[in-house]
Scaffold this active site. Structure first.
Site, mmCIF file in Angstrom:
data_model
loop_
_atom_site.group_PDB
_atom_site.id
_atom_site.type_symbol
_atom_site.label_atom_id
_atom_site.label_comp_id
_atom_site.label_asym_id
_atom_site.label_seq_id
_atom_site.Cartn_x
_atom_site.Cartn_y
_atom_site.Cartn_z
ATOM 1 N N ARG A 46 0.694 -1.186 0.011
ATOM 2 C CA ARG A 46 -0.092 0.159 0.038
ATOM 3 C C ARG A 46 0.766 1.151 -0.170
ATOM 4 N NH1 ARG A 46 -1.676 1.920 4.548
ATOM 5 N NH2 ARG A 46 -2.146 -0.109 5.511
ATOM 6 N N TYR A 98 -16.602 15.355 -16.689
ATOM 7 C CA TYR A 98 -17.008 14.098 -16.367
ATOM 8 C C TYR A 98 -18.058 14.079 -15.569
ATOM 9 C CZ TYR A 98 -17.004 9.267 -15.312
ATOM 10 O OH TYR A 98 -17.505 7.740 -15.143
ATOM 11 N N ASP A 169 -7.378 18.098 -15.505
ATOM 12 C CA ASP A 169 -7.684 16.884 -15.848
ATOM 13 C C ASP A 169 -7.078 16.687 -17.290
ATOM 14 O OD1 ASP A 169 -8.584 14.208 -16.840
ATOM 15 O OD2 ASP A 169 -10.337 14.346 -15.403
ATOM 16 N N LYS A 194 -7.940 5.367 -19.888
ATOM 17 C CA LYS A 194 -8.169 5.601 -21.295
ATOM 18 C C LYS A 194 -6.755 5.570 -22.059
ATOM 19 C CE LYS A 194 -12.015 7.096 -19.039
ATOM 20 N NZ LYS A 194 -13.117 6.162 -18.828
HETATM 21 N N1 PLP Z 1 -11.417 12.273 -16.168
HETATM 22 C C1 PLP Z 1 -12.195 11.984 -17.087
HETATM 23 C C2 PLP Z 1 -11.872 13.062 -18.183
HETATM 24 C C3 PLP Z 1 -12.968 10.911 -17.403
HETATM 25 O O1 PLP Z 1 -13.549 10.709 -18.883
HETATM 26 C C4 PLP Z 1 -13.038 9.834 -16.385
HETATM 27 C C5 PLP Z 1 -13.881 8.773 -16.765
HETATM 28 O O2 PLP Z 1 -14.464 8.520 -17.999
HETATM 29 C C6 PLP Z 1 -12.612 10.151 -15.284
HETATM 30 C C7 PLP Z 1 -11.825 11.304 -15.028
HETATM 31 C C8 PLP Z 1 -12.845 8.879 -14.058
HETATM 32 O O3 PLP Z 1 -11.817 7.878 -14.461
HETATM 33 P P1 PLP Z 1 -12.395 6.413 -14.061
HETATM 34 O O4 PLP Z 1 -13.304 5.874 -14.720
HETATM 35 O O5 PLP Z 1 -10.859 5.526 -14.512
HETATM 36 O O6 PLP Z 1 -12.556 6.265 -12.537
#
Ligand code: PLP
Length: 376
Positions: A46, A98, A169, A194
């Site tokens: 961890r 998101y 992000d 992604k």
């Molecule tokens: N940020 C963006 C731009 C996303 O598209 C997503 C998920 O689709 C996330 C964060 C969250 O990531 P996760 O699905 O890996 O938890």
């Protein structure tokens, strides 16, 4: 070294004992100590694991940051990040972000953190959202799903002047095309599910900080909470990184062709792709990014055709998520953005005509043929 070289050799130079060119998967919970008060550098997975640690170091280097941290999901990374804010803080956030991030932020209101959702492509709107207790600006650029582009450098200056933590992000373009830390951001966030992993087979998240001290504060929470990326997933992301440049270039080239084709299709009324010269965000995109990426959203003329389109696509896969080698089609208003209230969705243009494509590495002619058939 150039980024393509660093990417191709992700995890290849770390196993000094055997010289393994693929970073081994240290599938282990605990580590034997040489003697009392001595450590190999690893005690318990961890707190730190060699495979995860190589991934964290590799991404920090590629992003131009000083500390990388890998989590079990993008949401887990964002949740860890939220732990550094105290009650009575206010955060300015991109309005079309998101849906899962929006859903999480709304929960933090119960812990005394307040959010203003604004159009972060408009510096004026961001400035007017500033309050006495504003501590941070959190943006997505390009946004999800409308693909609007914010001027990172300009927002970075605003954050510096007002002593705000600037969080970006970077999931949609990655450090291969866009480096927010060089443009004034303090923290970069990723859903590693992604492009970084790239094969729709991992759920993971990453934080990269510019500054070591901030990295240590976040590490404290990563270690305390334990939402860490597993050794196997860390290895999968390292393997994905080796081809990130090849995938993204091919995906972007495909997306450019498909966006142009959609723009000239009679059944399509609007195309959102920042790489189109007709896009209102084209100039700011080319100023700060090396490519437009492979996400496209578009509106169709007849919304009642949506179920048929989703059922009849053959090359595109009807599935949530993005960034993998397979092309996906998504209906944001009922899938990725269902957690958003309807009036906000409407204001943002996330309506019943909007479809989102994540373009993969297939032959673009097959993808266009598929769209042509279902849109006819
Ligand atoms: N940020 C963006 C731009 C996303 O598209 C997503 C998920 O689709 C996330 C964060 C969250 O990531 P996760 O699905 O890996 O938890």
């Amino acid at each position: 070294m150039k980024k393509e070289t660093l990417l191709a050799q992700s995890g290849s130079r770390w196993d000094f004992r055997t010289g393994s060119v693929s970073m081994p998967i240290y599938q282990v919970a605990t580590f034997r100590h040489p003697a009392l008060g001595e450590s190999t550098g690893f005690d318990y997975s961890r707190s730190g694991n060699p495979t995860r640690s190589v991934l964290e170091t590799t991404i920090a280097e590629l992003e131009g940051g000083s500390r990388g941290l890998a989590f079990s999901s993008g949401m887990s990374a964002i949740d860890c990040l939220m732990r550094i804010f105290k009650p009575n803080s206010h955060i300015i956030v991109t309005e079309d972000l998101y849906g899962g991030t929006y859903r999480l932020f709304e929960q933090y209101k119960d812990y005394g953190i307040d959010f203003s959702y604004v159009d972060t492509t408009s510096p004026e709107e961001v400035k007017s959202a500033l309050k006495k207790n504003t501590v941070a600006l959190f943006i997505e650029t390009p946004t999800n799903p409308i693909l609007k582009v914010a001027d990172i450098e300009e927002l970075g200056k605003f954050c510096k002047e007002n002593n705000l933590l600037f969080i970006v992000d970077n999931t949609f373009l990655t450090f291969y095309y866009q480096k927010p830390l060089e443009l004034g951001a303090d923290i970069v966030v990723y859903s590693a599910s992604k492009y970084l992993s790239g094969h729709n087979d991992v759920i993971g998240g990453i934080l990269v900080t510019k500054d070591q001290e901030l990295g240590e504060r976040l590490y404290f929470f990563q270690n305390s909470i334990g939402g860490i990326m597993s050794p196997f997933d860390s290895w999968l992301v390292l393997r994905g990184l080796k081809t990130l440049h090849l995938r993204l270039e091919r995906q972007t080239a495909n997306a450019e062709k498909i966006a142009n084709w959609l723009e000239n299709n009679d059944s399509v009324t609007k195309v959102y792709y920042p790489g189109l010269k007709s896009s209102p965000w084209y100039n700011v995109l080319i100023k700060q990014s090396g490519g437009a990426g492979a996400m496209i959203s578009f509106e169709i003329k007849y919304p009642d055709r949506v179920p048929k389109i989703l059922a009849e696509v053959k090359t595109f896969l009807f599935a949530e998520s993005l960034g993998g080698v397979e092309s996906l089609i998504t209906f944001p208003s009922v899938q990725t953005h269902s957690a958003m209230p309807e009036d906000l969705r409407k204001k943002l243009g996330i309506n019943d005509r909007l479809l989102r494509l994540s373009i993969g590495v297939e032959n673009y002619e097959d993808l266009i043929e598929d769209l042509e058939r279902v849109l006819k």
